[in-house]
Every structure is written in C-alpha cells, then in structure tokens.
Design an enzyme around this catalytic site. Structure first.
Site, PDB file in Angstrom:
ATOM      1  N   MET A  23      22.295 -58.485  23.345  1.00  0.00           N
ATOM      2  CA  MET A  23      21.186 -57.599  23.174  1.00  0.00           C
ATOM      3  C   MET A  23      19.857 -58.444  22.876  1.00  0.00           C
ATOM      4  O   MET A  23      19.967 -59.552  22.416  1.00  0.00           O
ATOM      5  CB  MET A  23      21.478 -56.817  22.117  1.00  0.00           C
ATOM      6  N   SER A  25      17.857 -59.779  24.880  1.00  0.00           N
ATOM      7  CA  SER A  25      17.835 -61.050  25.859  1.00  0.00           C
ATOM      8  C   SER A  25      16.763 -60.713  26.886  1.00  0.00           C
ATOM      9  O   SER A  25      16.444 -61.853  27.683  1.00  0.00           O
ATOM     10  CB  SER A  25      19.099 -61.594  26.307  1.00  0.00           C
ATOM     11  N   THR A  28      17.086 -55.922  30.621  1.00  0.00           N
ATOM     12  CA  THR A  28      16.687 -54.767  31.423  1.00  0.00           C
ATOM     13  C   THR A  28      15.032 -55.260  31.885  1.00  0.00           C
ATOM     14  O   THR A  28      14.728 -54.645  32.969  1.00  0.00           O
ATOM     15  CB  THR A  28      16.196 -53.569  30.532  1.00  0.00           C
ATOM     16  N   GLU A  94      22.551 -51.233  32.055  1.00  0.00           N
ATOM     17  CA  GLU A  94      23.710 -50.697  30.806  1.00  0.00           C
ATOM     18  C   GLU A  94      25.040 -50.761  31.587  1.00  0.00           C
ATOM     19  O   GLU A  94      25.658 -49.755  31.162  1.00  0.00           O
ATOM     20  CB  GLU A  94      23.237 -49.638  30.026  1.00  0.00           C
ATOM     21  N   ALA A  95      25.284 -51.579  32.591  1.00  0.00           N
ATOM     22  CA  ALA A  95      26.494 -51.444  33.366  1.00  0.00           C
ATOM     23  C   ALA A  95      27.704 -51.437  32.309  1.00  0.00           C
ATOM     24  O   ALA A  95      28.993 -50.787  32.907  1.00  0.00           O
ATOM     25  CB  ALA A  95      26.642 -52.719  34.119  1.00  0.00           C
ATOM     26  N   GLN A  96      27.406 -52.065  31.106  1.00  0.00           N
ATOM     27  CA  GLN A  96      29.186 -51.983  30.512  1.00  0.00           C
ATOM     28  C   GLN A  96      29.426 -50.796  29.887  1.00  0.00           C
ATOM     29  O   GLN A  96      30.534 -50.670  29.408  1.00  0.00           O
ATOM     30  CB  GLN A  96      28.297 -53.015  28.848  1.00  0.00           C
ATOM     31  N   CYS A 182      22.938 -66.991  17.418  1.00  0.00           N
ATOM     32  CA  CYS A 182      23.706 -68.011  18.145  1.00  0.00           C
ATOM     33  C   CYS A 182      24.979 -68.148  17.509  1.00  0.00           C
ATOM     34  O   CYS A 182      25.238 -67.562  16.562  1.00  0.00           O
ATOM     35  CB  CYS A 182      22.732 -69.497  17.901  1.00  0.00           C
TER      36      CYS A 182
END
Length: 192
Positions: A23, A25, A28, A94-96, A182
């Site tokens: 998220m 990153s 989109t 939002e393919a997940q 991280c």
C-alpha cells in the site's frame, strides 16, 4: 521492467503487465499513467475495478494522491470479458480483490491481442500472497514492483502493516488503518 519502447508492439500482440507492491507505493498512479498514455495515443481503453472498492469513488479508480480516471466497477472477473469488446487496452485496479478467475480473464484478453495492465497488492497485511496476484505475476509479460517508503525509518517499504484490530484479509483502508514498513520495521512491530 516495463519498457515504453514496447508500445508499438502492443498494437500487434496482446500482453499482460502487472504493477504490484505494498500500500502507498504508487501502484494506482503507475496504472493511471500508463492508461492515460494509451488514451493520448488514441487507443481504446476500458478500466475496471472491483465493485467492493468504494473508498474514494463508486465509479472511478482513484489514487491516494486523488488522481482519478473513470472506470467500470464489476462484481466478478468474468464480467470484464463481457465488457471488453472492441478495446485495445484494459486496465484493472485492486486486482487482489478479484476472484482467482482473473488470471484466465487476463490470459484470454492478451490472447485476443489486448494489452492488459493490472495493478494490485502482492501481499496482504500478514505478508501472505494476495488473491490472484501471484498467478498474475507468473503469467505476466512484464512485472513492475513498486515500493513505498517506510514510515518508521525511511527505507524502501515492501509491507502493508495493519494498525487497527482485525484478522479479515480484506479490509479497505488508508493511512488510518495501514502503514508501509520495511522488513526490519515490520519484524520489530511483530515482536512488540
């Protein structure tokens, strides 16, 4: 990595491009950039998102930076095939959140000569591969992994750490519910 010199190739052959990461990153944003370039090149473009994603808009794909593009919300991946006739480029955000059938849908579209650009989280908040994303990465012609910045130390962040209670895998959220971390900061958070 995605190479824009391939743009002419997309007129002759279909391809699958996957943009993945945590998220915040810029997944989109990168999807929107590629779709706008395709529109600028006068290619016919259709954009889809899962109907459950209503965070910013019911009918637009919207980045965290509030950039947007009109899209078609769909309940099931199979609907994308029905709504993609006569297009050159298909964007999917939002393919997940889609069902596992999305992989076959993308494969069919690419086999028909359509450029398919898919963006989504590669892992959930527990660092588990998310929905159809692992399969999409496996069949993609090109995979771009983007990174957020760790809110704790400033390093590149790979993980979406959930900061509110809940064990459900799917929980729509923003900075109030998630933060990019991280590996080191994520592991420190697990130990605390």
């Amino acid at each position: 990595m995605y190479n824009e010199s391939n743009i002419h190739e997309t007129h002759r052959r279909g391809r699958i491009e996957v943009i993945c990461g945590s998220m915040f990153s810029g997944k989109t944003e990168e999807l929107l950039r590629r779709l706008r370039r395709a529109q600028f090149a006068r290619q016919t473009v259709e954009i889809f998102k899962p109907a459950i994603d209503t965070r910013y808009s019911n009918e637009e794909v919207v980045s965290h930076d509030k950039n947007s593009i009109l899209s078609t919300p769909v309940e099931h991946s199979g609907n994308i095939l029905l709504l993609s006739s006569d297009v050159e480029v298909v964007g999917i955000d939002e393919a997940q959140f889609f069902d596992k059938g999305l992989t076959d849908v993308c494969q069919q579209l690419a086999d028909q000569g359509i450029r398919v650009i898919v963006a989504g989280l590669d892992m959930d908040f527990k660092r588990v591969p998310f929905g159809p994303m692992p399969d999409l990465c496996a069949i993609a012609d090109d995979v771009t992994k983007v990174h957020a910045i760790c809110v704790r130390c400033g390093a590149l962040a790979n993980y979406s750490h959930r900061i509110v209670a809940g064990e459900k895998q799917v929980m729509l959220g923003e900075m109030q519910e998630y933060q990019p971390l991280c590996r080191i900061c994520y592991n420190q958070e697990l130990r605390s």
